[in-house]
Design a protein around this motif. Structure first.
Motif, PDB file in Angstrom:
ATOM      1  N   SER A 170       0.875  -1.167   0.021  1.00  0.00           N
ATOM      2  CA  SER A 170       0.056   0.067  -0.091  1.00  0.00           C
ATOM      3  C   SER A 170       0.891   1.247  -0.034  1.00  0.00           C
ATOM      4  O   SER A 170       1.876   1.424   0.796  1.00  0.00           O
ATOM      5  CB  SER A 170      -0.772   0.167   1.001  1.00  0.00           C
ATOM      6  OG  SER A 170      -1.623  -1.255   1.281  1.00  0.00           O
ATOM      7  N   LYS A 172       0.705   5.774  -1.009  1.00  0.00           N
ATOM      8  CA  LYS A 172       0.011   6.920  -1.120  1.00  0.00           C
ATOM      9  C   LYS A 172       0.960   7.964  -1.875  1.00  0.00           C
ATOM     10  O   LYS A 172       2.031   7.990  -1.900  1.00  0.00           O
ATOM     11  CB  LYS A 172      -0.736   7.352   0.081  1.00  0.00           C
ATOM     12  CG  LYS A 172       0.287   8.256   1.092  1.00  0.00           C
ATOM     13  CD  LYS A 172      -0.325   8.734   2.239  1.00  0.00           C
ATOM     14  CE  LYS A 172       0.441   9.495   3.315  1.00  0.00           C
ATOM     15  NZ  LYS A 172       0.682  10.752   2.771  1.00  0.00           N
ATOM     16  N   GLN A 207     -11.824  -1.946  -4.125  1.00  0.00           N
ATOM     17  CA  GLN A 207     -10.822  -0.964  -4.033  1.00  0.00           C
ATOM     18  C   GLN A 207     -10.836  -0.354  -2.657  1.00  0.00           C
ATOM     19  O   GLN A 207     -11.749   0.127  -2.210  1.00  0.00           O
ATOM     20  CB  GLN A 207     -11.313   0.370  -5.071  1.00  0.00           C
ATOM     21  CG  GLN A 207     -10.402   1.600  -4.688  1.00  0.00           C
ATOM     22  CD  GLN A 207      -9.072   1.630  -5.394  1.00  0.00           C
ATOM     23  OE1 GLN A 207      -8.749   1.311  -6.531  1.00  0.00           O
ATOM     24  NE2 GLN A 207      -7.775   1.571  -4.574  1.00  0.00           N
ATOM     25  N   LEU A 209      -9.491   2.248   0.476  1.00  0.00           N
ATOM     26  CA  LEU A 209      -8.651   3.552   0.594  1.00  0.00           C
ATOM     27  C   LEU A 209      -8.589   4.076   1.976  1.00  0.00           C
ATOM     28  O   LEU A 209      -9.566   4.285   2.711  1.00  0.00           O
ATOM     29  CB  LEU A 209      -9.833   4.368  -0.124  1.00  0.00           C
ATOM     30  CG  LEU A 209      -9.191   6.258  -0.212  1.00  0.00           C
ATOM     31  CD1 LEU A 209      -7.772   6.034  -0.915  1.00  0.00           C
ATOM     32  CD2 LEU A 209     -10.254   6.909  -1.227  1.00  0.00           C
ATOM     33  N   ILE A 230      -8.833   8.823  -6.351  1.00  0.00           N
ATOM     34  CA  ILE A 230      -8.002   8.623  -5.316  1.00  0.00           C
ATOM     35  C   ILE A 230      -7.581  10.016  -4.929  1.00  0.00           C
ATOM     36  O   ILE A 230      -6.571  10.648  -5.808  1.00  0.00           O
ATOM     37  CB  ILE A 230      -7.133   7.893  -5.783  1.00  0.00           C
ATOM     38  CG1 ILE A 230      -7.443   6.430  -6.155  1.00  0.00           C
ATOM     39  CG2 ILE A 230      -5.925   7.654  -4.510  1.00  0.00           C
ATOM     40  CD1 ILE A 230      -8.029   5.576  -5.493  1.00  0.00           C
ATOM     41  N   HIS A 235      -3.938   2.822  -1.202  1.00  0.00           N
ATOM     42  CA  HIS A 235      -5.007   2.358  -2.023  1.00  0.00           C
ATOM     43  C   HIS A 235      -4.870   1.194  -2.874  1.00  0.00           C
ATOM     44  O   HIS A 235      -4.723   1.262  -4.209  1.00  0.00           O
ATOM     45  CB  HIS A 235      -5.483   3.626  -3.171  1.00  0.00           C
ATOM     46  CG  HIS A 235      -4.429   4.566  -3.532  1.00  0.00           C
ATOM     47  ND1 HIS A 235      -3.652   5.238  -3.293  1.00  0.00           N
ATOM     48  CD2 HIS A 235      -3.911   4.269  -4.892  1.00  0.00           C
ATOM     49  CE1 HIS A 235      -2.512   5.602  -4.009  1.00  0.00           C
ATOM     50  NE2 HIS A 235      -2.729   5.094  -4.988  1.00  0.00           N
ATOM     51  N   CYS A 237      -5.961  -2.497  -4.364  1.00  0.00           N
ATOM     52  CA  CYS A 237      -6.920  -2.945  -4.897  1.00  0.00           C
ATOM     53  C   CYS A 237      -7.036  -4.332  -5.327  1.00  0.00           C
ATOM     54  O   CYS A 237      -5.909  -5.026  -5.517  1.00  0.00           O
ATOM     55  CB  CYS A 237      -7.702  -2.165  -6.270  1.00  0.00           C
ATOM     56  SG  CYS A 237      -6.391  -1.979  -7.628  1.00  0.00           S
TER      57      CYS A 237
END
Length: 285
Positions: A170, A172, A207, A209, A230, A235, A237
């Motif tokens: 993960s 960002k 998905q 978040l 996004i 995020h 998936c």
């Protein structure tokens, strides 16, 4: 944010100055052979990418013929596209029946148009079946076009095999954050927009978040044609076992084009368990 599939009637799904992802733009244009679509976006550079079918793109006094070669779906051939500079009129003419993506990013300067043919794609494949992270990426506007584009990154991402995770470990990219006094960035603000497809098309996925590390986030049930915005957070998936997943990816940077991902500290050690992942990181520039 999840936007469920719907008939957008050739009107922007993610319009300029969107409340969630103002740095990106996204439209799906469906045309019958011989039909045309005209647009001009002030303040946004764009890229025309046929999902299926073949088009001609006219912009800036140039004509780019026979763009796109796919038949039944996005798995049926390689992507191609045309870069359309900021505030430059564009006409898309369908040479066959087509569904065409128009991806955009906020950018003030007007550059020069060009075509990206299938032989010019920037390709990377990473992950493994064992880790359920096997993924193939086809960069249409990737590292190879860094000096010809403002802030826009456009790619197609495929799960390889049936089922599995994408966007893991993960990460960002919602903040411009320098790593030190030399100006090197630890993380960059890039708004992102996805449009998903599944094979067979009745497949689906999830998905996630997660806006803060180790705190509950949101999860969206994504289907064939789903659009996800996004704006902030980690995020990853995934796709259900027995199905393949594709997503068209648009990234728009706030202050630079090169994307610097910040990996979630809780899962950062997974970077060393997934084959080829650092090659993936290097291609988003």
């Amino acid at each position: 944010m999840h936007i469920a599939p719907y008939d957008n009637q050739n009107k922007a799904i993610v319009d300029v100055d969107d409340a969630h992802v103002p740095l990106t733009y996204f439209n799906i244009v469906k045309l019958k052979a011989g039909e045309t679509f005209d647009y001009r976006l002030a303040g946004y550079e764009t890229c025309v990418v046929p999902a299926t079918g073949t088009v001609m793109v006219e912009t800036g006094g140039e004509s780019f013929d026979e763009i796109g070669n796919r038949g039944a779906d996005v798995w049926d051939g390689e992507p191609e596209g045309v870069y359309v500079p900021t505030d430059m009129g564009c006409r898309v003419t369908a040479l066959t029946d087509t569904e065409t993506f128009i991806a955009g990013a906020k950018y003030a300067e007007t550059l020069k148009p060009f075509a990206v043919r299938k032989a010019e794609l920037d390709l990377v494949q990473y992950g493994s079946d064992d880790t359920k992270t096997h993924r193939k990426i086809k960069h249409i506007l990737g590292a190879g076009h860094h000096d010809r584009v403002g802030r826009l990154l456009v790619s197609e991402l495929f799960t390889v095999g049936a089922g599995g995770w994408s966007g893991f470990p993960s990460h960002k990219h919602d903040t411009d954050r320098p790593a030190g006094p030399d100006g090197e960035m630890e993380e960059t603000r890039h708004d992102e927009c996805y449009n998903f497809r599944f094979k067979p098309n009745y497949g689906s996925g999830l998905q996630m978040l997660q806006r803060e590390d180790n705190k509950p986030g949101d999860a969206y049930h994504i289907m064939d044609g789903s659009t996800v915005l996004i704006d902030k957070g980690y995020h990853p998936c995934c796709v259900l076992p027995g199905y393949e997943m594709y997503y068209f990816t648009i990234l728009g940077g706030l202050s630079q084009r090169s994307l610097k991902q910040y990996f979630q500290p809780t899962h950062a050690e997974q970077l060393y368990t997934i084959p080829g992942i650092m090659d993936m990181v290097a291609k988003f520039k």
